[in-house]
Design a protein around this motif. Structure first.
Motif, PDB file in Angstrom:
ATOM      1  N   GLU A  91      -5.495  -6.890  -3.998  1.00 23.37           N
ATOM      2  CA  GLU A  91      -4.101  -6.629  -3.618  1.00 23.37           C
ATOM      3  C   GLU A  91      -4.037  -5.471  -2.618  1.00 23.37           C
ATOM      4  OE1 GLU A  91      -2.574  -9.654  -4.728  1.00 23.37           O
ATOM      5  OE2 GLU A  91      -0.926  -8.243  -4.421  1.00 23.37           O
ATOM      6  N   ALA A  92      -4.897  -4.449  -2.844  1.00 25.91           N
ATOM      7  CA  ALA A  92      -4.865  -3.272  -1.961  1.00 25.91           C
ATOM      8  C   ALA A  92      -5.189  -3.683  -0.524  1.00 25.91           C
ATOM      9  CB  ALA A  92      -5.873  -2.232  -2.449  1.00 25.91           C
ATOM     10  N   VAL A  93      -6.214  -4.516  -0.366  1.00 23.29           N
ATOM     11  CA  VAL A  93      -6.593  -4.957   0.983  1.00 23.29           C
ATOM     12  C   VAL A  93      -5.499  -5.867   1.561  1.00 23.29           C
ATOM     13  CG1 VAL A  93      -8.283  -6.256   2.341  1.00 23.29           C
ATOM     14  CG2 VAL A  93      -9.084  -4.674   0.588  1.00 23.29           C
ATOM     15  N   GLY A  94      -4.942  -6.745   0.729  1.00 22.31           N
ATOM     16  CA  GLY A  94      -3.880  -7.646   1.181  1.00 22.31           C
ATOM     17  C   GLY A  94      -2.658  -6.871   1.655  1.00 22.31           C
ATOM     18  N   ASN A  95      -2.287  -5.848   0.914  1.00 24.22           N
ATOM     19  CA  ASN A  95      -1.116  -5.058   1.299  1.00 24.22           C
ATOM     20  C   ASN A  95      -1.383  -4.273   2.591  1.00 24.22           C
ATOM     21  OD1 ASN A  95       0.472  -5.970  -0.802  1.00 24.22           O
ATOM     22  ND2 ASN A  95      -0.217  -4.377  -2.209  1.00 24.22           N
ATOM     23  N   MET A  96      -2.600  -3.740   2.711  1.00 25.91           N
ATOM     24  CA  MET A  96      -2.952  -3.009   3.935  1.00 25.91           C
ATOM     25  C   MET A  96      -3.012  -3.983   5.121  1.00 25.91           C
ATOM     26  SD  MET A  96      -3.472  -0.227   5.421  1.00 25.91           S
ATOM     27  CE  MET A  96      -4.438   0.912   6.388  1.00 25.91           C
ATOM     28  N   ALA A  97      -3.474  -5.214   4.865  1.00 17.54           N
ATOM     29  CA  ALA A  97      -3.535  -6.211   5.942  1.00 17.54           C
ATOM     30  C   ALA A  97      -2.127  -6.510   6.435  1.00 17.54           C
ATOM     31  CB  ALA A  97      -4.203  -7.488   5.448  1.00 17.54           C
ATOM     32  N   SER A  98      -1.192  -6.642   5.513  1.00 14.17           N
ATOM     33  CA  SER A  98       0.191  -6.913   5.892  1.00 14.17           C
ATOM     34  C   SER A  98       0.761  -5.742   6.692  1.00 14.17           C
ATOM     35  CB  SER A  98       1.019  -7.171   4.625  1.00 14.17           C
ATOM     36  OG  SER A  98       2.377  -7.252   4.946  1.00 14.17           O
ATOM     37  N   ALA A  99       0.473  -4.514   6.226  1.00 14.66           N
ATOM     38  CA  ALA A  99       1.010  -3.329   6.908  1.00 14.66           C
ATOM     39  C   ALA A  99       0.370  -3.139   8.281  1.00 14.66           C
ATOM     40  CB  ALA A  99       0.788  -2.094   6.041  1.00 14.66           C
ATOM     41  N   SER A 100      -0.959  -3.287   8.370  1.00 15.43           N
ATOM     42  CA  SER A 100      -1.619  -2.999   9.650  1.00 15.43           C
ATOM     43  C   SER A 100      -1.431  -4.134  10.664  1.00 15.43           C
ATOM     44  CB  SER A 100      -3.111  -2.706   9.447  1.00 15.43           C
ATOM     45  OG  SER A 100      -3.737  -3.742   8.729  1.00 15.43           O
ATOM     46  N   SER A 101      -1.081  -5.331  10.162  1.00 17.82           N
ATOM     47  CA  SER A 101      -0.924  -6.456  11.091  1.00 17.82           C
ATOM     48  C   SER A 101       0.368  -6.357  11.895  1.00 17.82           C
ATOM     49  CB  SER A 101      -0.969  -7.788  10.337  1.00 17.82           C
ATOM     50  OG  SER A 101       0.146  -7.904   9.486  1.00 17.82           O
ATOM     51  N   VAL A 102       1.201  -5.353  11.630  1.00 19.57           N
ATOM     52  CA  VAL A 102       2.385  -5.160  12.486  1.00 19.57           C
ATOM     53  C   VAL A 102       1.980  -4.546  13.826  1.00 19.57           C
ATOM     54  CG1 VAL A 102       3.889  -4.813  10.468  1.00 19.57           C
ATOM     55  CG2 VAL A 102       3.043  -2.828  11.704  1.00 19.57           C
ATOM     56  N   CYS A 103       0.786  -3.935  13.887  1.00 18.38           N
ATOM     57  CA  CYS A 103       0.355  -3.261  15.125  1.00 18.38           C
ATOM     58  C   CYS A 103      -0.045  -4.283  16.184  1.00 18.38           C
ATOM     59  CB  CYS A 103      -0.853  -2.365  14.859  1.00 18.38           C
ATOM     60  SG  CYS A 103      -0.447  -0.972  13.836  1.00 18.38           S
ATOM     61  N   LEU A 104       0.515  -4.111  17.355  1.00 19.67           N
ATOM     62  CA  LEU A 104       0.271  -5.066  18.446  1.00 19.67           C
ATOM     63  C   LEU A 104      -1.216  -5.161  18.783  1.00 19.67           C
ATOM     64  CD1 LEU A 104       1.508  -7.011  20.445  1.00 19.67           C
ATOM     65  CD2 LEU A 104       1.860  -5.114  22.021  1.00 19.67           C
ATOM     66  N   LYS A 105      -1.900  -4.005  18.803  1.00 18.43           N
ATOM     67  CA  LYS A 105      -3.320  -4.000  19.167  1.00 18.43           C
ATOM     68  C   LYS A 105      -4.135  -4.842  18.193  1.00 18.43           C
ATOM     69  CE  LYS A 105      -4.662   0.075  21.693  1.00 18.43           C
ATOM     70  NZ  LYS A 105      -5.311   1.369  21.576  1.00 18.43           N
ATOM     71  N   ARG A 185       8.573  -8.248  11.090  1.00 21.81           N
ATOM     72  CA  ARG A 185       7.875  -7.401  12.067  1.00 21.81           C
ATOM     73  C   ARG A 185       8.246  -7.856  13.482  1.00 21.81           C
ATOM     74  NH1 ARG A 185       2.466 -10.192  10.237  1.00 21.81           N
ATOM     75  NH2 ARG A 185       2.629 -12.062  11.506  1.00 21.81           N
ATOM     76  N   GLU A 186       7.966  -6.924  14.424  1.00 31.70           N
ATOM     77  CA  GLU A 186       8.391  -7.176  15.803  1.00 31.70           C
ATOM     78  C   GLU A 186       7.551  -8.281  16.470  1.00 31.70           C
ATOM     79  OE1 GLU A 186       8.051  -3.645  18.132  1.00 31.70           O
ATOM     80  OE2 GLU A 186       8.781  -4.626  19.970  1.00 31.70           O
ATOM     81  N   HIS A 187       6.231  -8.226  16.271  1.00 30.83           N
ATOM     82  CA  HIS A 187       5.355  -9.163  16.980  1.00 30.83           C
ATOM     83  C   HIS A 187       4.956 -10.340  16.100  1.00 30.83           C
ATOM     84  CE1 HIS A 187       5.161  -5.922  19.826  1.00 30.83           C
ATOM     85  NE2 HIS A 187       4.687  -5.122  18.892  1.00 30.83           N
TER      86      HIS A 187
END
Ligand code: DC
Length: 230
Positions: A91-105, A185-187
């Protein structure tokens, strides 16, 4: 260019189980794009970066090299050369994946890799933005979903089968938060493509979903070409 099947939908809708078996039955490769975002997320977590530290995520993005290999038809995700398949399903990795996937880069990097994979073979690819953004010309687009309660129940069962104690209410809360973030998310946010077929699996068994998708993926007798000019 090979045939492309795009499967999108929210967390816990059963995308990977179904996409994997569909790919096997069609003889296509299965590309799990969530696993790629998870590998990036693992890198950020290992660096001690927090989900809300967008600038640090953007800065560290270039240091994480995510690549894909196939072993006996199963996708293996490599993070800077290390096979991290066994480390990304938490779950920790899944939640971080969701959070970090908002970054355009992060998204640009993953999208490039995904498009390259789809050029090399017939694919079933699952994720959040495959039909809308990564492969907008996909031959078949499916939006797979289920109620939050059902998705939480399935996730809890998965954890219990692995011997991990699961708090179903907490899982439902995490899923709802993840849905919200992925959809707002924006992108390339999660949404059903206009030409995607909606499949709600809340009251369906896995074999029923498999049959339904196989039916949707049949190559039309005219090879998929319009009859308009016939
Ligand atoms: O499908 P999953 O739970 O393994 O995906 C983890 C996260 O990765 C998901 O919450 C959002 C992100 N993701 C994405 O933004 N785009 C994709 N195509 C796949 C996943």
């Amino acid at each position: 260019m090979g045939r492309q099947i795009a499967i999108d939908g929210p967390a816990g809708a059963g995308k990977s189980t179904i996409a994997r078996s569909l790919a096997k039955r069609l003889g296509y490769i299965y590309v799990d794009t969530g696993a790629m975002y998870r590998a990036m997320a693992l890198y950020f977590l290992r660096k001690g970066i927090l989900a809300e530290e967008t600038e640090r995520i953007e800065a560290a993005c270039g240091e994480a090299d995510v690549t894909i290999a196939f072993e006996n038809g199963e996708q293996q995700v490599l993070l800077n050369g290390e096979n991290v398949n066994g480390l990304i399903r938490t779950e920790a990795v899944g939640n971080m994946a969701s959070a970090s996937s908002v970054c355009l880069k992060v998204r640009e990097k993953m999208t490039e890799l995904q498009r390259k994979l789809a050029q090399e073979a017939d694919v079933v690819m699952d994720g959040r933005d495959i039909g809308t953004f990564v492969l907008p010309q996909a031959d078949v687009k499916i939006y797979l979903t289920a109620s939050i309660e059902e998705r939480a129940r399935r996730r809890a069962l998965e954890y219990e089968q692995k011997g991990i104690t699961a708090d179903i209410e907490q899982i439902a809360k995490d899923i709802a938060e993840r849905d919200y973030r992925d959809m707002h998310r924006e992108h390339a946010p999660l949404r059903q493509a206009e030409d995607a077929v909606l499949v709600d699996t809340s009251d369906m068994t896995i074999p029923q979903v498999e049959e339904r998708l196989l039916e949707l993926c049949k190559v039309p007798e005219n090879g998929g070409k319009s009859d308009f000019f016939a």
